[in-house]
Design a protein around this motif. Structure first.
Motif, PDB file in Angstrom:
ATOM      1  N   THR A   1       0.833  -1.207   0.000  1.00 29.48           N
ATOM      2  CA  THR A   1       0.000   0.000   0.000  1.00 29.48           C
ATOM      3  C   THR A   1       0.868   1.258   0.000  1.00 29.48           C
TER       4      THR A   1
ATOM      5  N   THR B   1       2.381   1.840  -3.377  1.00 32.50           N
ATOM      6  CA  THR B   1       1.366   2.303  -4.323  1.00 32.50           C
ATOM      7  C   THR B   1       1.074   3.789  -4.130  1.00 32.50           C
ATOM      8  N   MET B   2       0.959   4.208  -2.863  1.00 34.06           N
ATOM      9  CA  MET B   2       0.703   5.624  -2.592  1.00 34.06           C
ATOM     10  C   MET B   2       1.881   6.487  -3.073  1.00 34.06           C
TER      11      MET B   2
ATOM     12  N   LEU C   1       1.725   6.760  -6.894  1.00 33.77           N
ATOM     13  CA  LEU C   1       0.647   7.614  -7.410  1.00 33.77           C
ATOM     14  C   LEU C   1       0.936   9.090  -7.215  1.00 33.77           C
TER      15      LEU C   1
ATOM     16  N   GLY D   1      -2.249  10.309  -8.772  1.00 32.77           N
ATOM     17  CA  GLY D   1      -2.915  10.154  -7.472  1.00 32.77           C
ATOM     18  C   GLY D   1      -3.944  11.226  -7.199  1.00 32.77           C
TER      19      GLY D   1
ATOM     20  N   GLN E   1      -7.938   7.493  -6.033  1.00 34.66           N
ATOM     21  CA  GLN E   1      -7.957   7.758  -4.593  1.00 34.66           C
ATOM     22  C   GLN E   1      -8.911   6.801  -3.873  1.00 34.66           C
TER      23      GLN E   1
ATOM     24  N   ARG F   1      -9.677   3.791  -4.772  1.00 32.11           N
ATOM     25  CA  ARG F   1      -9.087   2.434  -4.721  1.00 32.11           C
ATOM     26  C   ARG F   1      -8.022   2.347  -3.626  1.00 32.11           C
ATOM     27  N   VAL F   2      -7.237   3.401  -3.475  1.00 31.25           N
ATOM     28  CA  VAL F   2      -6.222   3.391  -2.420  1.00 31.25           C
ATOM     29  C   VAL F   2      -6.886   3.453  -1.040  1.00 31.25           C
TER      30      VAL F   2
ATOM     31  N   MET G   1      -7.814   0.085  -0.058  1.00 29.41           N
ATOM     32  CA  MET G   1      -6.640  -0.693   0.369  1.00 29.41           C
ATOM     33  C   MET G   1      -6.286  -0.363   1.828  1.00 29.41           C
TER      34      MET G   1
ATOM     35  N   GLU H   1      -4.509  -4.990  -6.611  1.00 33.09           N
ATOM     36  CA  GLU H   1      -4.674  -3.547  -6.792  1.00 33.09           C
ATOM     37  C   GLU H   1      -3.322  -2.848  -6.934  1.00 33.09           C
ATOM     38  N   ALA H   2      -2.369  -3.232  -6.094  1.00 34.33           N
ATOM     39  CA  ALA H   2      -1.047  -2.594  -6.151  1.00 34.33           C
ATOM     40  C   ALA H   2      -0.403  -2.813  -7.511  1.00 34.33           C
TER      41      ALA H   2
ATOM     42  N   LEU I   1      -2.314  -0.699 -10.222  1.00 34.23           N
ATOM     43  CA  LEU I   1      -2.096   0.747 -10.117  1.00 34.23           C
ATOM     44  C   LEU I   1      -0.666   1.141 -10.472  1.00 34.23           C
TER      45      LEU I   1
END
Length: 381
Positions: A259, A262-263, A266, A277, A283, A285-286, A289, A335-336, A339
């Motif tokens: 996570t 990924t942040m 983005l 991001g 946003q 989707r994150v 997570m 997801e990671a 993205l």
């Protein structure tokens, strides 16, 4: 239930996190994975010096921890860094098997092994799974029969993690009962160099190595038996419970890293003149997570808090935690990767390894569906 770490656990967590952040780089990890042993002996020694191995075992055998929250604290950090060293197999699984039930006193021989384990001087592997056992914990077809003055082991063990590096194998075999019975199950300490032991090693997808082991009339002294004859089921179930708490915490740490990566991605990847991001769809989707990571954290805390409880209650809470973490972990890994786009599949990028650790952790000791069935059975009993 107190959710706060004790001062000692907080200090250990901080020390371990700093050590892994400094030393366990992507390059160092890939080098460990490529090593013929499947791990770095230098990192293993340093983990022992930090007190990581000792913190996974109780004071009664020379350790300084061993409770559910000790295990969860350490493995969350190991998972966060994607550590491939066999801490789970040597220290948690085999360490618990050597310790035995809470009220048992290990033999002097077993206590010496535990001292070497804590010092980082011993590698062990638990040879329990078999081709037909799937996720049944006491399904063992390997037999232990009396042959003159010896015990003779015959059978086959499958996907024995850390087998090639292990100085000793702890092998489960049946001295009585049918294949799935709890009664009649015994454990034996076996030197992999013993005549009749054949091993074929292979690399694991998410790091580390495992072996397929054939036991062809392996002759042992009766003193090689660990615990009482035919009464090893309780010992095996307790060790697997501790290992499942460790695995759940490791997956939690890995989910946190996936996570975070990924942040970070983005906020740096630009498209249409601004970070991707800033797009609301991403946003959301994150945010999902992040919510799932917190749900997983609650599940790990609950499982760790029940590790010393009655077996049925303990196993029910652990099954619930592993079911939730299996489902949410798979979702976070997917997801990671999505993205991140193509960079997520690059071996030199950290997410590729972390995602594999998350996905493969679900399939050890029982996937999400198996854990759900286990939870239902334990709730109805």
């Amino acid at each position: 239930m107190n959710f706060q770490l004790t001062e000692e656990r907080q200090m250990l967590q901080d020390s371990l996190r700093r050590f892994l952040a400094d030393r366990y780089t992507v390059t160092a990890r890939n080098k460990a994975i490529a090593d013929p042993s499947g791990y770095s002996s230098a990192i293993w020694t340093q983990l022992a010096d930090l007190g990581v191995l000792g913190a996974l075992l109780p004071e009664a055998v020379g350790g300084y921890g061993g409770a559910g929250f000790d295990i969860a604290t350490i493995f969350e950090e190991l998972g966060r860094a994607g550590v491939v060293e066999p801490v789970l197999d040597t220290a948690v699984l085999c360490g618990s098997l050597l310790c035995g039930p809470h009220d048992a006193q290990p033999l002097p021989r077993d206590r010496q092994y535990l001292e070497r384990l804590i010092a980082g001087d011993l590698q062990l592997a638990f040879a329990h799974g078999e081709p037909a056992s799937r996720y049944e914990r006491t399904w063992v077809e390997t037999t232990a029969t009396v042959g003159g003055q010896d015990i003779v082991l015959t059978g086959r063990k499958s996907v024995v993690v850390n087998a090639e590096a292990a100085e000793l194998l702890i092998v489960s075999a049946r001295e009585g009962g049918a294949s799935g019975d709890r009664d009649g199950l015994s454990l034996f300490l076996v030197d992999p160099k013993t005549a009749g032991v054949r091993m074929q090693g292979s690399a694991l997808l998410a790091g580390g190595r495992a072996g397929e082991i054939e036991l062809d009339g392996v002759r042992l002294s009766p003193s090689a038996r660990l615990g009482a004859a035919g009464g090893a089921a309780v010992r095996v179930e307790s060790a697997l419970a501790a290992a499942e708490v460790a695995l759940a915490a490791e997956a939690l740490g890995a989910m946190e890293t996936a996570t975070r990566l990924t942040m970070d991605y983005l906020t740096t990847r630009q498209q249409f003149g601004r970070p991707i991001g800033t797009f609301q769809a991403l946003q959301h989707r994150v945010a999902e997570m992040l919510i799932e990571v917190e749900q997983a954290r609650s599940a790990v805390i609950n499982a760790a808090g029940h590790l010393e409880g009655a077996p049925q209650v303990r196993d029910r809470h652990i099954a619930a935690a592993r079911n939730l973490i299996g489902r949410t972990g798979r979702h976070i890994a997917e997801e990671a990767i999505q993205l991140h786009g193509g960079i997520a599949m690059t071996a030199e990028y950290e997410l590729a390894h972390i995602a594999k650790r998350i996905v493969m952790s679900e399939h050890r000791f029982g996937d999400a569906d198996t854990q759900l069935e286990r939870f239902i059975d334990l709730s109805a009993a």
